[in-house]
Design an enzyme around this catalytic site. Sequence first.
Site, PDB file in Angstrom:
ATOM      1  N   ILE A  32       0.853  -1.193   0.000  1.00  0.00           N
ATOM      2  CA  ILE A  32       0.000   0.000   0.000  1.00  0.00           C
ATOM      3  C   ILE A  32       0.887   1.240   0.000  1.00  0.00           C
ATOM      4  O   ILE A  32       2.069   1.168   0.345  1.00  0.00           O
ATOM      5  CB  ILE A  32      -0.927   0.049   1.241  1.00  0.00           C
TER       6      ILE A  32
ATOM      7  N   ASP B 155       1.050   8.270   0.900  1.00  0.00           N
ATOM      8  CA  ASP B 155       2.077   9.271   0.587  1.00  0.00           C
ATOM      9  C   ASP B 155       1.836  10.619   1.280  1.00  0.00           C
ATOM     10  O   ASP B 155       0.701  11.004   1.547  1.00  0.00           O
ATOM     11  CB  ASP B 155       2.127   9.516  -0.928  1.00  0.00           C
TER      12      ASP B 155
ATOM     13  N   GLN C 105      12.164   8.469  -2.644  1.00  0.00           N
ATOM     14  CA  GLN C 105      11.188   9.224  -3.431  1.00  0.00           C
ATOM     15  C   GLN C 105      10.560  10.295  -2.557  1.00  0.00           C
ATOM     16  O   GLN C 105      10.111   9.997  -1.436  1.00  0.00           O
ATOM     17  CB  GLN C 105      10.105   8.286  -3.992  1.00  0.00           C
TER      18      GLN C 105
ATOM     19  N   TYR D 133       7.032   4.560   2.592  1.00  0.00           N
ATOM     20  CA  TYR D 133       7.090   3.531   1.549  1.00  0.00           C
ATOM     21  C   TYR D 133       8.540   3.196   1.188  1.00  0.00           C
ATOM     22  O   TYR D 133       8.914   2.020   1.064  1.00  0.00           O
ATOM     23  CB  TYR D 133       6.333   4.053   0.324  1.00  0.00           C
TER      24      TYR D 133
HETATM   25  P1  NDP Z   1      -2.386  -2.618  -6.381  1.00  0.00           P
HETATM   26  O1  NDP Z   1      -2.716  -1.453  -5.516  1.00  0.00           O
HETATM   27  O2  NDP Z   1      -2.899  -2.662  -7.781  1.00  0.00           O
HETATM   28  O3  NDP Z   1      -2.840  -3.990  -5.631  1.00  0.00           O
HETATM   29  C1  NDP Z   1      -2.451  -4.196  -4.319  1.00  0.00           C
HETATM   30  C2  NDP Z   1      -2.859  -5.581  -3.877  1.00  0.00           C
HETATM   31  O4  NDP Z   1      -2.427  -5.743  -2.517  1.00  0.00           O
HETATM   32  C3  NDP Z   1      -4.356  -5.795  -3.876  1.00  0.00           C
HETATM   33  O5  NDP Z   1      -4.654  -7.138  -4.227  1.00  0.00           O
HETATM   34  C4  NDP Z   1      -4.737  -5.545  -2.422  1.00  0.00           C
HETATM   35  O6  NDP Z   1      -5.913  -6.219  -1.999  1.00  0.00           O
HETATM   36  C5  NDP Z   1      -3.536  -6.124  -1.719  1.00  0.00           C
HETATM   37  N1  NDP Z   1      -3.408  -5.630  -0.364  1.00  0.00           N
HETATM   38  C6  NDP Z   1      -3.300  -4.345   0.057  1.00  0.00           C
HETATM   39  N2  NDP Z   1      -3.220  -4.311   1.397  1.00  0.00           N
HETATM   40  C7  NDP Z   1      -3.262  -5.600   1.830  1.00  0.00           C
HETATM   41  C8  NDP Z   1      -3.243  -6.212   3.098  1.00  0.00           C
HETATM   42  N3  NDP Z   1      -3.127  -5.495   4.232  1.00  0.00           N
HETATM   43  N4  NDP Z   1      -3.327  -7.558   3.171  1.00  0.00           N
HETATM   44  C9  NDP Z   1      -3.442  -8.312   2.051  1.00  0.00           C
HETATM   45  N5  NDP Z   1      -3.479  -7.777   0.810  1.00  0.00           N
HETATM   46  C10 NDP Z   1      -3.393  -6.437   0.707  1.00  0.00           C
HETATM   47  O7  NDP Z   1      -0.815  -2.731  -6.330  1.00  0.00           O
HETATM   48  P2  NDP Z   1       0.248  -3.037  -7.511  1.00  0.00           P
HETATM   49  O8  NDP Z   1      -0.144  -4.241  -8.257  1.00  0.00           O
HETATM   50  O9  NDP Z   1       0.522  -1.777  -8.231  1.00  0.00           O
HETATM   51  O10 NDP Z   1       1.544  -3.321  -6.630  1.00  0.00           O
HETATM   52  C11 NDP Z   1       1.905  -4.624  -6.198  1.00  0.00           C
HETATM   53  C12 NDP Z   1       3.218  -4.536  -5.435  1.00  0.00           C
HETATM   54  O11 NDP Z   1       4.221  -3.986  -6.277  1.00  0.00           O
HETATM   55  C13 NDP Z   1       3.143  -3.646  -4.206  1.00  0.00           C
HETATM   56  O12 NDP Z   1       3.938  -4.206  -3.182  1.00  0.00           O
HETATM   57  C14 NDP Z   1       3.749  -2.349  -4.687  1.00  0.00           C
HETATM   58  O13 NDP Z   1       4.298  -1.605  -3.635  1.00  0.00           O
HETATM   59  C15 NDP Z   1       4.807  -2.870  -5.640  1.00  0.00           C
HETATM   60  N6  NDP Z   1       5.226  -1.901  -6.644  1.00  0.00           N
HETATM   61  C16 NDP Z   1       4.328  -1.402  -7.544  1.00  0.00           C
HETATM   62  C17 NDP Z   1       4.742  -0.497  -8.503  1.00  0.00           C
HETATM   63  C18 NDP Z   1       3.823   0.044  -9.524  1.00  0.00           C
HETATM   64  O14 NDP Z   1       4.280   0.871 -10.320  1.00  0.00           O
HETATM   65  N7  NDP Z   1       2.567  -0.357  -9.596  1.00  0.00           N
HETATM   66  C19 NDP Z   1       6.133  -0.045  -8.556  1.00  0.00           C
HETATM   67  C20 NDP Z   1       6.991  -0.652  -7.578  1.00  0.00           C
HETATM   68  C21 NDP Z   1       6.542  -1.548  -6.662  1.00  0.00           C
HETATM   69  P3  NDP Z   1      -7.372  -5.505  -2.185  1.00  0.00           P
HETATM   70  O15 NDP Z   1      -7.685  -5.590  -3.654  1.00  0.00           O
HETATM   71  O16 NDP Z   1      -8.260  -6.340  -1.370  1.00  0.00           O
HETATM   72  O17 NDP Z   1      -7.233  -4.101  -1.729  1.00  0.00           O
END
Ligand code: NDP
Length: 240
Positions: free
Chosen positions: A85, A88, A141, A147
């Site tokens: 998550i 920010d 960042q 984060y």
């Molecule tokens: P999204 O926001 O699209 O999806 C996040 C996912 O994590 C969702 O399935 C959400 O579940 C789940 N989630 C959030 N909080 C919890 C929790 N407490 N327990 C269990 N599940 C949780 O994220 P992204 O696909 O963009 O990112 C995936 C990973 O990649 C993250 O760790 C992010 O920090 C990292 N990342 C992403 C980048 C990007 O550009 N997108 C860049 C660099 C790193 P729900 O749908 O139920 O909310």
Amino acid sequence: MARVAIVTGGTRGIGEAICQRLKRQGHTVVANFGGDEEKAKIFTNETGIPAYKWDVGDHQACLDGCERVEAEHGPIDIVINNAGITRDGTLHKMSFDDWNDVMRVNLGGCFNMAKATFPGMRERSWGRIVNIGSINGQAGQYGQVNYAAAKSGIHGFTKALAQEGAKFGVTVNAIAPGYIDTDMVAAVPEPVLQKIVAKIPVGRLGHAEEIARGVAFLTSDNGGFVTGSTMSINGGQHMY
Ligand code: NDP
């Protein structure tokens, strides 16, 4: 060889692409998610992959959730710590809750999931853990002390646990994605996003599938000599 794999935050974005890729590799895949039940239902209907709801920041919930998954699908050999998550804000505006939530979920989630699964991997002498870090954990960042600290912590966690797992056939690696076109990046204001894309040498955002391909390699038998590493997949934006 087919294994049981769990992907935290597997129902959307990068996690969804990882689930689909690991399933295509022949594994039994299970997704975890945090709260969006509607999206999880759509995901399961479309992919046939079961989704289990729990908060990865909750230690006991991870122990209980993994126990349930193992009872229903078999021992977990592959863990992808992908749930993450953002909260920010510059430091002077960031609340303690903003700090704590991000540390608890992004970094605490890796510890909690490892506690639930690493002992079994050690006993069976085979395991793969891939932790999803971030370019912003490598480079820092503006507006993301929480984060960046959590993601940077993931890279240290990875290197330490890799040393513990090596002699038991358990590899632990990280992937540091650059900017990928998921919901998380869709939340970035358009003018800011344009400036970000201008700094990516390949000239575009990455796709979730491009992260999933890295995971597929690191979790394969062919990746057995790679441990403690961080694979940067960022279009050349930050060369670490
Ligand atoms: P999204 O926001 O699209 O999806 C996040 C996912 O994590 C969702 O399935 C959400 O579940 C789940 N989630 C959030 N909080 C919890 C929790 N407490 N327990 C269990 N599940 C949780 O994220 P992204 O696909 O963009 O990112 C995936 C990973 O990649 C993250 O760790 C992010 O920090 C990292 N990342 C992403 C980048 C990007 O550009 N997108 C860049 C660099 C790193 P729900 O749908 O139920 O909310």
